[in-house]
Enzyme design. Structure first.
Site, PDB file in Angstrom:
ATOM      1  N   GLN A  42       1.495  -9.471  -6.388  1.00 24.40           N
ATOM      2  CA  GLN A  42       1.031 -10.847  -6.593  1.00 24.40           C
ATOM      3  C   GLN A  42       1.918 -11.612  -7.559  1.00 24.40           C
ATOM      4  O   GLN A  42       1.826 -12.832  -7.659  1.00 24.40           O
ATOM      5  CB  GLN A  42      -0.412 -10.839  -7.135  1.00 24.40           C
ATOM      6  CG  GLN A  42      -1.436 -10.284  -6.170  1.00 24.40           C
ATOM      7  CD  GLN A  42      -1.704 -11.206  -4.982  1.00 24.40           C
ATOM      8  OE1 GLN A  42      -1.497 -12.402  -5.039  1.00 24.40           O
ATOM      9  NE2 GLN A  42      -2.183 -10.619  -3.897  1.00 24.40           N
ATOM     10  N   THR A  50      13.016   5.184  11.364  1.00 24.84           N
ATOM     11  CA  THR A  50      13.901   4.054  11.644  1.00 24.84           C
ATOM     12  C   THR A  50      13.471   2.832  10.846  1.00 24.84           C
ATOM     13  O   THR A  50      12.298   2.479  10.824  1.00 24.84           O
ATOM     14  CB  THR A  50      13.886   3.721  13.156  1.00 24.84           C
ATOM     15  OG1 THR A  50      14.286   4.889  13.864  1.00 24.84           O
ATOM     16  CG2 THR A  50      14.836   2.579  13.476  1.00 24.84           C
ATOM     17  N   CYS A  74      -9.037  -6.733   1.127  1.00 20.74           N
ATOM     18  CA  CYS A  74      -9.125  -5.322   1.465  1.00 20.74           C
ATOM     19  C   CYS A  74     -10.547  -4.794   1.353  1.00 20.74           C
ATOM     20  O   CYS A  74     -10.904  -3.824   1.996  1.00 20.74           O
ATOM     21  CB  CYS A  74      -8.231  -4.515   0.544  1.00 20.74           C
ATOM     22  SG  CYS A  74      -6.677  -5.332   0.228  1.00 20.74           S
ATOM     23  N   ASN A 116      -4.730  -9.192  -8.357  1.00 22.68           N
ATOM     24  CA  ASN A 116      -4.837  -9.897  -7.085  1.00 22.68           C
ATOM     25  C   ASN A 116      -6.134 -10.674  -6.931  1.00 22.68           C
ATOM     26  O   ASN A 116      -6.200 -11.635  -6.177  1.00 22.68           O
ATOM     27  CB  ASN A 116      -4.661  -8.925  -5.919  1.00 22.68           C
ATOM     28  CG  ASN A 116      -5.515  -7.690  -6.035  1.00 22.68           C
ATOM     29  OD1 ASN A 116      -5.387  -6.922  -7.000  1.00 22.68           O
ATOM     30  ND2 ASN A 116      -6.407  -7.481  -5.080  1.00 22.68           N
ATOM     31  N   THR A 119       0.827  -1.197   0.000  1.00 21.50           N
ATOM     32  CA  THR A 119       0.000   0.000   0.000  1.00 21.50           C
ATOM     33  C   THR A 119       0.863   1.250   0.000  1.00 21.50           C
ATOM     34  O   THR A 119       0.668   2.172  -0.804  1.00 21.50           O
ATOM     35  CB  THR A 119      -0.930   0.014   1.235  1.00 21.50           C
ATOM     36  OG1 THR A 119      -1.745  -1.170   1.198  1.00 21.50           O
ATOM     37  CG2 THR A 119      -1.810   1.241   1.248  1.00 21.50           C
TER      38      THR A 119
END
Ligand SMILES: *Cc1c(COP(=O)(O)O)cnc(C)c1O
Length: 399
Positions: free
Chosen positions: A188, A246, A334, A153, A74
């Site tokens: 995918q 980080t 999703c 997907n 994403t």
């Protein structure tokens, strides 16, 4: 028939490979240093990232400095589309994509429309594919970016990326400008298809760990040298300031290891899953009436089986299958929290009732013939049961 557990939702998530867990573990405990720290504890972590980056770059046919680590597919899609468009808006505000993209791409494009960009959403054919000619035909003087999914997907259809990339490159050369550029979402595709960015003719590429037996929350964006992106977040100097914060050291190390394992095992994986996929497709279509394969028959991922069962609700079938130990999905994970029908099935030209009855079975490395046999035995009586109580009747022309 003995109940077994058959996980067929590998397009939503894969288990982490044991070998990947092993290389990640040290970075979750003893090697906890911050890669930005100058002391030797930090250096262990920064060296690990360095190695991961170069190993990934080698698989992609890229340079190490062209790999940006992110939190997943994403974020990579968002960074590619929002980051590129916002940075280059003075050169043009037109973007091309397709109607069968992942939400991470579609929603990024929708956001750009709210910011004043213009987006062309290309139709896909009845198999979910776009052609290079379509992309070329949509190019305008102010087109700066095209984003096309590599392998879908939901329905597994593979797009002709190499040809699309060649058209984009030609358009770029003809204009003596640095745009348009091509971004692809390869989440995918990574286990099964060509990933070399030079062979694919792509400028940006999204990958994530969770679909390739690596960790969730780890992804990358390949960005061709010379392409400038506007960051989505601000802070430190990590990832050339394009993606500060980080680093997820264990995730990065795991992503690199997962990609290496996928690359090494690609040929064997494709051969094995293709056989099981076709057995499952043929078995379902021949034993259950009023069914339809969604997606392309041959230009499709080796692990994807997407079937519309007419006259029933996919969610009901999913729950029945769950009670038999078979785990599948409707639409994509999703969107499955809403009951909106899949935008991908609708883009094939199918009506709502057909989209509602679609189920995705996605196989994995460890799927066996016995698993497929079990699904083929389990499915028909469940479908029959649901059809008996269903008020829906899909028009014959759709199957
Ligand atoms: C899973 C997936 C994504 C999202 O990836 P996350 O790592 O969950 O953010 C994007 N695109 C495709 C094609 C996917 O399959």
């Amino acid at each position: 028939m003995q109940v077994r557990n058959v996980y067929m939702d590998h397009a939503a998530a894969t288990p982490i490979d044991r070998k990947v867990v092993e290389v990640m573990l040290p970075f979750l405990n003893e090697s906890y240093g911050n890669p930005s720290s100058f002391h030797s504890v930090g250096k262990v972590a920064s060296d690990a990232i360095l190695n991961a980056r170069s190993s990934i770059a080698q698989i992609l046919g890229a340079r190490a400095d062209e790999v940006i680590f992110t939190s997943g597919g994403t974020e990579s899609d968002n960074l590619a589309i929002l980051g590129y468009a916002r940075k280059n808006k003075d050169f043009g505000k037109h973007i091309i994509t397709t109607k069968a993209e992942h939400e991470a791409v579609l929603e990024s494009c929708a956001e750009l429309e709210r910011e004043g960009f213009e987006v062309t959403y290309l139709d896909v054919d009845e198999y979910g594919m776009v052609t290079a000619d379509q992309v070329e035909g949509a190019l305008r003087d102010d087109t700066i970016l095209a984003s096309v999914i590599y392998a879908n997907n939901e329905i597994g259809t593979v797009n002709p990326i190499r040809e699309i990339g060649a058209k984009i490159q030609r358009a770029r050369k003809g204009s003596a400008k640095n745009f348009p550029v091509l971004h692809i979402d390869a989440c995918q595709a990574a286990s099964a298809l060509e990933l070399n960015i030079q062979k694919l003719n792509v400028d940006m590429l999204t990958l994530n760990g969770s679909k390739i037996y690596g960790p969730k929350g780890a992804g990358l964006l390949y960005v061709r040298r010379g392409i400038k992106l506007q960051p989505l977040q601000f802070g430190g100097a990590q990832e050339k300031r394009v993606r500060p914060g980080t680093e997820n050291v264990a995730g990065i190390v795991g992503l690199a290891s997962a990609l290496q394992i996928a690359d090494d095992g690609r040929v064997q994986y494709v051969q094995k899953t293709t056989e099981l996929r076709d057995k499952l497709i043929n078995g379902i279509l021949s034993s259950i009436s009023k069914t339809r394969l969604n997606g392309h028959k041959t230009e499709r991922l080796p692990n994807n089986v997407n079937i519309s069962f007419m006259d029933i609700e996919g969610e009901a079938l999913l729950l029945y299958l769950d009670s038999k130990g078979v785990y599948v999905s409707t639409g994509s994970a999703c969107t499955s929290q809403s009951l909106d029908p899949s935008h991908v099935i609708l883009a094939l030209g199918m009506p709502y009732e057909v989209a509602h009855g679609s189920i995705r079975f996605s196989l994995g490395r460890d799927t066996t013939e016995e698993d497929v046999d079990y699904v083929l035995e389990t499915l028909p009586p469940l479908v029959e049961k649901l059809r008996k109580i269903s008020p829906v009747k899909v028009d014959e022309k759709y199957y």
